[in-house]
Design an enzyme around this catalytic site. Structure first.
Site, PDB file in Angstrom:
ATOM      1  N   MET A   1       3.787  12.120  -3.228  1.00  0.00           N
ATOM      2  CA  MET A   1       3.854  10.772  -3.599  1.00  0.00           C
ATOM      3  C   MET A   1       4.911  10.291  -2.686  1.00  0.00           C
ATOM      4  O   MET A   1       6.129  10.735  -2.944  1.00  0.00           O
ATOM      5  CB  MET A   1       3.983  10.691  -5.190  1.00  0.00           C
ATOM      6  CG  MET A   1       2.832  11.384  -5.997  1.00  0.00           C
ATOM      7  SD  MET A   1       3.424  10.935  -7.725  1.00  0.00           S
ATOM      8  CE  MET A   1       4.465  12.165  -7.946  1.00  0.00           C
ATOM      9  N   GLN A  54       3.199  18.260   2.974  1.00  0.00           N
ATOM     10  CA  GLN A  54       1.869  17.400   3.276  1.00  0.00           C
ATOM     11  C   GLN A  54       1.876  16.786   4.288  1.00  0.00           C
ATOM     12  O   GLN A  54       2.952  15.901   4.606  1.00  0.00           O
ATOM     13  CB  GLN A  54       1.583  16.977   1.836  1.00  0.00           C
ATOM     14  CG  GLN A  54       0.356  16.356   1.890  1.00  0.00           C
ATOM     15  CD  GLN A  54      -0.091  15.578   0.514  1.00  0.00           C
ATOM     16  OE1 GLN A  54       0.217  14.462   0.467  1.00  0.00           O
ATOM     17  NE2 GLN A  54      -0.463  16.314  -0.423  1.00  0.00           N
ATOM     18  N   CYS A  84      -5.072  10.148   0.400  1.00  0.00           N
ATOM     19  CA  CYS A  84      -4.393   8.751   0.146  1.00  0.00           C
ATOM     20  C   CYS A  84      -5.244   7.717   0.360  1.00  0.00           C
ATOM     21  O   CYS A  84      -5.589   7.585   1.364  1.00  0.00           O
ATOM     22  CB  CYS A  84      -3.242   8.783   0.963  1.00  0.00           C
ATOM     23  SG  CYS A  84      -2.346   6.960   0.839  1.00  0.00           S
ATOM     24  N   GLY A 187      -5.816  14.121 -11.616  1.00  0.00           N
ATOM     25  CA  GLY A 187      -6.513  12.672 -12.027  1.00  0.00           C
ATOM     26  C   GLY A 187      -6.370  12.536 -13.563  1.00  0.00           C
ATOM     27  O   GLY A 187      -7.198  13.170 -14.035  1.00  0.00           O
ATOM     28  N   ASP A 188      -5.625  11.627 -13.924  1.00  0.00           N
ATOM     29  CA  ASP A 188      -5.494  11.544 -15.224  1.00  0.00           C
ATOM     30  C   ASP A 188      -4.903  12.665 -16.366  1.00  0.00           C
ATOM     31  O   ASP A 188      -5.048  12.642 -17.328  1.00  0.00           O
ATOM     32  CB  ASP A 188      -6.729  11.151 -16.017  1.00  0.00           C
ATOM     33  CG  ASP A 188      -7.321   9.836 -15.431  1.00  0.00           C
ATOM     34  OD1 ASP A 188      -6.795   8.991 -14.664  1.00  0.00           O
ATOM     35  OD2 ASP A 188      -8.615   9.433 -15.514  1.00  0.00           O
ATOM     36  N   GLY A 210       0.499  14.360 -10.707  1.00  0.00           N
ATOM     37  CA  GLY A 210       1.284  13.305  -9.804  1.00  0.00           C
ATOM     38  C   GLY A 210       1.946  12.216 -10.659  1.00  0.00           C
ATOM     39  O   GLY A 210       3.105  12.589 -11.313  1.00  0.00           O
TER      40      GLY A 210
END
Length: 314
Positions: A1, A54, A84, A187-188, A210
């Site tokens: 991130m 990354q 991204c 995700g979530d 994340g």
């Protein structure tokens, strides 16, 4: 991130149970130009292992060259970001933009796999938009040219971070009989219950966390404990929050010096103390102070003030 998962942040995540971590994503163009900001992002430490670097970029040759530069920093993994969604990245033909040109994505990945000696992993999304959710085919093609693992964010680029993540297509990749490599879902995942559901219902080999870890690194151990025992760990106390925040600050100072460390940590204070009533004045003091001594004093005062408040509720 970007501007989040730097070494100080990774230190507190590792201390609280993260198993595998990645650096902030690093521009291939920045690396080959020897840009100071990009080169600084190559800093990794032994306590972080296993750790992946990354990379993102839109030029195949430059990505290959950047991967060779990154390999010299001795990570355990080279990771390629095809996920991204932000405009500044995608409009330069990098990140999720490659979801519009799968042949180029495959060629770029293959060139990097051939160039480096380390395992290469990929992070991507379901597709560019609802009409191009081709992740099952993309996963097969990436596996066939030699990637070691694939992480999938359960949204399209068009969705950005809006709406619920769709894990059914991640499950379709995992349950595809052709797939042999580990598949990680993203995700979530912001609670132990969700992590367990993703494992049990969708069968993924692991979950990538994340945004939910920002200001709450305890989530990693909470999930691992819940998966093992079915029980919840106690929520972090004010003392825990102050201690980890202070550790984060001191690690930032070690990494970037007093001035740089103070600036780097400012974006994290609101997250560490999210939900505390009447915290605005403390937050303003924390994000404007330029004195390490003053910040440490404020953190001690926060611990004492809110510790007494919580005890009075008990």
């Amino acid at each position: 991130m970007e501007d989040v998962s730097d070494p100080p942040f990774r230190f507190v995540c590792k201390q609280n149970g993260a198993d595998l971590m990645y650096t902030e994503f690093i521009s291939s163009e920045g690396l080959i130009r020897d840009a100071a900001k990009s080169m600084k992002k190559l800093d990794i430490f032994e306590y972080e292992r296993p750790i992946g670097i990354q990379l993102f970029g839109g030029d195949i040759g430059h990505m290959k060259e950047a991967a060779l530069i990154a390999e010299q920093a001795r990570p355990d993994i080279i990771d390629i970001n095809y996920g991204c969604p932000v405009k500044a990245v995608a409009c330069r033909g990098a990140g999720a933009a490659l979801l519009q040109d799968i042949p180029k994505m495959v060629t770029m990945t293959e060139e990097i796999v051939k160039a480096v000696k380390l395992p290469v992993t990929v992070k991507t999304r379901l597709g560019w938009d609802d009409s191009t959710k081709n992740i099952v085919d993309v996963a097969e093609r990436l596996q066939d040219i030699g990637i070691a693992a694939l992480s999938i964010h359960g949204r399209t680029r068009k969705q950005m971070y809006k709406g619920p993540a769709d894990w059914t297509l991640i499950a379709a990749v995992k349950n595809n009989q052709r797939m042999r490599i580990p598949i990680f879902g993203n995700g979530d995942v912001d609670s132990p219950e969700k992590a367990k559901m993703m494992r049990d219902r969708y069968g993924v080999d692991g979950v990538m966390i994340g945004r939910a870890s920002i200001g709450y690194p305890w989530l990693f151990n909470e999930i691992k404990h819940f998966l093992k025992t079915g029980l919840h760990l106690e929520q972090p106390t004010i003392e825990n929050r102050v201690e980890v925040c202070r550790t984060h600050l001191m690690k930032a100072v070690e990494w970037k010096g007093v001035k740089g460390g103070i600036l780097e940590t400012r974006r994290h204070y609101s997250n560490y103390f999210k939900g505390l009533d009447h915290f605005r004045d403390y937050r303003m003091q924390l994000v404007t102070s330029e004195s390490l001594e003053e910040i440490n004093s404020l953190l001690t005062e926060i611990r004492e003030t809110y510790g007494e408040f919580f005890h009075s509720i008990d």
